[in-house]
Design a protein around this motif. Structure first.
Motif, PDB file in Angstrom:
ATOM      1  N   LYS A   4      -2.352  -8.200   3.836  1.00  0.00           N
ATOM      2  CA  LYS A   4      -2.554  -7.904   5.726  1.00  0.00           C
ATOM      3  C   LYS A   4      -1.573  -6.418   5.672  1.00  0.00           C
ATOM      4  CE  LYS A   4       0.036  -9.245  10.198  1.00  0.00           C
ATOM      5  NZ  LYS A   4      -1.168  -9.737  10.701  1.00  0.00           N
ATOM      6  N   GLN A   5      -0.501  -6.801   4.461  1.00  0.00           N
ATOM      7  CA  GLN A   5       0.496  -5.271   3.969  1.00  0.00           C
ATOM      8  C   GLN A   5      -0.003  -4.191   3.386  1.00  0.00           C
ATOM      9  OE1 GLN A   5       4.195  -5.499   4.728  1.00  0.00           O
ATOM     10  NE2 GLN A   5       3.465  -2.956   4.712  1.00  0.00           N
ATOM     11  N   ALA A   6      -1.253  -4.660   2.704  1.00  0.00           N
ATOM     12  CA  ALA A   6      -2.004  -3.730   2.492  1.00  0.00           C
ATOM     13  C   ALA A   6      -2.951  -2.923   3.508  1.00  0.00           C
ATOM     14  CB  ALA A   6      -3.358  -3.992   1.428  1.00  0.00           C
ATOM     15  N   HIS A   7      -3.482  -3.777   4.201  1.00  0.00           N
ATOM     16  CA  HIS A   7      -4.294  -3.172   5.052  1.00  0.00           C
ATOM     17  C   HIS A   7      -3.386  -1.735   6.434  1.00  0.00           C
ATOM     18  CE1 HIS A   7      -7.384  -6.618   5.217  1.00  0.00           C
ATOM     19  NE2 HIS A   7      -7.308  -5.752   4.272  1.00  0.00           N
TER      20      HIS A   7
ATOM     21  N   GLN B  18      -1.809   5.419   7.344  1.00  0.00           N
ATOM     22  CA  GLN B  18      -2.167   7.347   6.474  1.00  0.00           C
ATOM     23  C   GLN B  18      -4.073   7.037   7.397  1.00  0.00           C
ATOM     24  OE1 GLN B  18      -2.269   6.830   2.458  1.00  0.00           O
ATOM     25  NE2 GLN B  18      -0.731   5.530   2.362  1.00  0.00           N
ATOM     26  N   LEU B  19      -4.183   6.364   7.768  1.00  0.00           N
ATOM     27  CA  LEU B  19      -5.971   6.783   8.736  1.00  0.00           C
ATOM     28  C   LEU B  19      -5.647   7.141  10.447  1.00  0.00           C
ATOM     29  CD1 LEU B  19      -8.362   4.062   7.282  1.00  0.00           C
ATOM     30  CD2 LEU B  19      -8.552   5.797   6.499  1.00  0.00           C
ATOM     31  N   LYS B  20      -4.410   6.256  10.073  1.00  0.00           N
ATOM     32  CA  LYS B  20      -3.915   6.477  12.356  1.00  0.00           C
ATOM     33  C   LYS B  20      -3.345   7.952  11.575  1.00  0.00           C
ATOM     34  CE  LYS B  20      -1.467   5.149  15.758  1.00  0.00           C
ATOM     35  NZ  LYS B  20      -1.165   6.970  16.620  1.00  0.00           N
TER      36      LYS B  20
ATOM     37  N   ARG C 249     -10.210   5.369  -2.353  1.00  0.00           N
ATOM     38  CA  ARG C 249     -10.047   5.063  -3.603  1.00  0.00           C
ATOM     39  C   ARG C 249      -9.778   3.618  -2.137  1.00  0.00           C
ATOM     40  NH1 ARG C 249      -5.889   9.146  -4.067  1.00  0.00           N
ATOM     41  NH2 ARG C 249      -4.264   8.107  -2.460  1.00  0.00           N
ATOM     42  N   TRP C 250      -9.620   3.564  -0.782  1.00  0.00           N
ATOM     43  CA  TRP C 250      -9.161   2.973  -0.409  1.00  0.00           C
ATOM     44  C   TRP C 250     -10.956   1.559  -0.206  1.00  0.00           C
ATOM     45  CZ3 TRP C 250     -11.157   2.509   5.008  1.00  0.00           C
ATOM     46  CH2 TRP C 250     -11.685   1.580   5.790  1.00  0.00           C
TER      47      TRP C 250
ATOM     48  N   VAL D 152     -11.109  -2.960  -1.677  1.00  0.00           N
ATOM     49  CA  VAL D 152     -12.999  -4.068  -1.539  1.00  0.00           C
ATOM     50  C   VAL D 152     -13.132  -4.346  -2.991  1.00  0.00           C
ATOM     51  CG1 VAL D 152     -15.400  -4.182  -1.056  1.00  0.00           C
ATOM     52  CG2 VAL D 152     -14.122  -2.612   0.372  1.00  0.00           C
ATOM     53  N   ALA D 153     -13.227  -2.913  -4.205  1.00  0.00           N
ATOM     54  CA  ALA D 153     -13.871  -3.879  -5.487  1.00  0.00           C
ATOM     55  C   ALA D 153     -12.291  -4.689  -5.377  1.00  0.00           C
ATOM     56  CB  ALA D 153     -13.945  -2.990  -6.380  1.00  0.00           C
ATOM     57  N   LYS D 154     -11.141  -4.263  -5.752  1.00  0.00           N
ATOM     58  CA  LYS D 154     -10.496  -5.192  -6.505  1.00  0.00           C
ATOM     59  C   LYS D 154      -9.926  -6.542  -5.431  1.00  0.00           C
ATOM     60  CE  LYS D 154      -8.792  -1.752  -9.547  1.00  0.00           C
ATOM     61  NZ  LYS D 154      -9.128  -0.535  -9.393  1.00  0.00           N
TER      62      LYS D 154
END
Length: 151
Positions: free
Chosen positions: A77-80, A86-88, A124-125, A130-132
């Motif tokens: 959740k913190q990673a999200h 950053q996206l915002k 990267r995101w 997704v991959a990790k």
């Protein structure tokens, strides 16, 4: 270079995997717009869709993780949240340029809102996260027979 879905990216939940595939598609549109003079005017729209769908997807994914007692829920959740901040910032800048009309008349101005660093972050995101992080849910979703399909 477009991001392409691979079976190794499966999480074990069909709805989350479909979200990821759609996010890959939107990101590919963003990248195309950045690198294509005839598509650059669509950049605010595409990036806005990427940002909005990312928020929806993160809520869906967090709800799923919480429902199965996923042990990495809080870190995930913190990673999200970090990604959304950053996206915002980028989305707000692009939407402001589009609203003012300046960005629609000046493609270079739009490009400055989404430079290579931001594309790298998004890539990267989309691939790395997704991959990790997301594929790590697979062993926790298997006991749920492919995971619950939360809406």
């Amino acid at each position: 270079m477009p991001i392409i879905w691979r079976p190794q990216l499966t999480t074990g939940d069909e709805r989350i995997d479909q979200d990821h595939k759609y996010l890959f598609t939107i990101f590919n549109c963003v990248e195309l717009a950045v690198h294509s003079p005839e598509q650059i005017q669509h950049l605010p729209l595409f990036f806005g869709q990427l940002f909005d769908y990312t928020k929806e997807h993160f809520l869906r994914e967090e709800k799923l993780q919480f429902s199965i007692g996923y042990p990495e829920y809080l870190a995930h959740k913190q990673a999200h949240q970090d990604i959304l901040v950053q996206l915002k910032a980028v989305n707000d800048h692009l939407q402001q340029l589009a609203t003012s009309g300046d960005g629609l008349n000046d493609p270079d101005l739009l490009r400055t809102g989404l430079d290579q660093e931001i594309l790298n972050l998004a890539r990267r995101w989309i691939v790395g996260h997704v991959a990790k992080m997301d594929t790590a849910m697979l062993p926790y979703l298997k006991p749920h027979h492919g995971g619950p399909h939360l809406k």
